[in-house]
Design an enzyme around this catalytic site. Structure first.
Site: not given
Ligand code: S3P
Length: 450
Positions: A43, A48, A111, A139, A185, A330, A357, A361
């Protein structure tokens, strides 16, 4: 299928089929789980690569693009931003359609899509509104908006620092960001913004989080831990095009836990992302005695990839340190379910981020496991789970959180009585075939209904 304007539902095996499952009932597995699986594209990597298409008018063709709803969300946003998206069984093709200067982007539950898009759009001429579903609209977005503003971005969030957000694209200035939180992220949003900024943008984080964006952009980290990006790092479409997206390593973790729960199990996965910034859960499970063989066989789409082989074994308690957390954030719901079956106390340090999240969670883990009869508590930011006692099947309402639904489904494989997972269709956010795959492995223990 052609996704232009409004995107229609997916074909074939994935979310459409799974979304009909709304309740899953699980009873204890009477025999070992055996399976050989190939998972759909990771994912994080899929989203990306899709979003990077916004930096080129060239056609992008992605192979083994993620099947989950979050990945579909990223594609829908591209359509709103002027791309034409064609989705077949194996390929997703993204072409330039028209130049768009104003759009409302529905990031639904994703997110990653919302936060990375903030970075992409901050320096892009136009007016942009980002919105999300109820969960995403709760969030925190200030963590991305605030550092982007130091680069010159104009971002207005809703009260409480949440979506909907309004962005007006502005010329950005390269800036240093010494982050106090390890978040892939946030880091990715800043690096993507850096692609359109004047001068260099540098980002550093306390502990390594997933580095897929850095790999895609071909960045190198300096000796002090800084990642640096400027306009020259805008990737060539041919580079983004290269290779098949390997299978989702976070989906793989559910099968590692399933194999460790059910005596005699043996599960093999082919062509999974084996990026070290995503595999700290494998190292932690191995430290507790898990029988896991990880074989890196190739580099594809800039990511190390290969097979994983999980066999049942009796484990010692898990010890997840602060440093491990960004790499397995995750996977904690599934690991906590596993911890509830291990004799002794497992400790997950500094997992407060779990509260922010897709749902809270930490609360979901504590309430669900306690109800099942496990000894579970939170002190400060640390989660403690003591296993050993018999667990009983309960009804879990996962607040539409995919990872909570899947983790507690696994708990049902070793609980007494029936474990009922409501809103089971939410698994499709990341793993549309999860319940179907679980049923294939444990036919008599799993009942799925609409
Ligand atoms: C992700 C980063 C993580 C993760 C999310 C996917 C990403 O979040 O929990 O499921 O693809 O960059 P955070 O950057 O908020 O830790």
């Amino acid at each position: 299928m052609i996704l232009q304007g409004l995107l229609r539902s997916w074909d074939g095996h994935c979310p459409a089929a799974e979304s009909r499952v709304s309740v899953a009932r699980i009873t204890a597995a009477a025999s070992p789980l055996f399976a050989q699986l190939t998972l759909s594209g990771d994912k994080s990597v899929s989203i990306r690569r899709a979003l990077l298409s916004l930096y080129t008018p060239d056609t992008i063709r992605l192979t083994n693009f993620g099947a989950g709803e979050d990945c579909e969300t990223a594609l829908r946003c591209l359509v709103s931003l002027g791309k034409r998206v064609e989705r077949g069984e194996v390929f997703v093709t993204i072409k330039h359609r028209e130049t768009v200067r104003k759009a409302t982007l529905d990031c639904r539950n994703s997110g990653t899509t919302a936060r990375l898009l903030m970075g992409v759009l901050a320096g892009r001429d136009g007016e942009w509104t980002l919105e999300g579903d109820e969960s995403l609209s709760n969030r925190p977005m200030e963590r991305v908006a605030q550092p982007l503003r130091t680069m010159g971005a104009q971002i207005e969030l809703s009260p409480g620092g949440v979506l909907p957000a309004r962005l007006i694209g502005r010329p950005l200035v390269g800036t240093d960001h010494n982050l106090t939180l390890s978040s892939a992220q946030v880091k990715s949003a800043l690096l993507l913004a850096g692609l359109s900024a004047n001068g260099a943008t540098r980002v550093r984080e306390p502990f390594p989080s997933r580095d897929h964006t850095e790999r895609l952009l071909g960045l190198a980290q300096d000796a002090d831990g800084w990642w640096s990006v400027d306009k020259s790092n805008v990737p060539d479409a041919t580079l983004v095009l290269r290779g098949t997206i390997p299978g989702d390593i976070s989906s793989a973790a559910f099968w590692a836990v399933a194999a460790s729960l059910v005596t005699g199990s043996d599960i093999e996965l082919k062509n999974v992302v084996l990026n070290p910034t995503r595999t700290s859960w494998i190292r932690s499970l191995k430290n507790s005695g898990a029988d896991i063989v990880e074989r890196v066989e190739r580099t594809t789409a800039g990511e190390p990839a290969g097979s994983l082989h999980f066999k049942y074994g009796v484990l010692r308690p898990l010890r997840i340190t602060t440093q491990d957390v960004p790499g397995l954030i995750d996977e904690i719901p599934a690991l906590a379910v596993l911890a509830a079956t291990i004799d002794g106390e497992s400790i997950f340090e500094n997992v407060g981020e779990l509260r922010l999240k897709e749902s809270d969670r930490l609360q979901a883990i504590v309430e669900g496991l306690a109800e099942m009869g496990a000894d579970v508590s939170v002190t400060g930011q640390n989660l403690h789970v003591t296993g050993g006692k018999k667990r009983k099947g309960v009804k879990i309402s996962p607040n539409h959180d995919h990872r909570i639904a899947m983790a507690f489904a696994l708990a049902g494989l070793v609980a007494e009585g029936v474990t009922t997972i409501e809103q089971a269709e939410c698994a499709a956010v990341s793993y549309p075939g999860f319940f179907a795959d679980l049923k294939k492995m444990a036919e008599n223990s799993v009942t799925l209904s609409e």
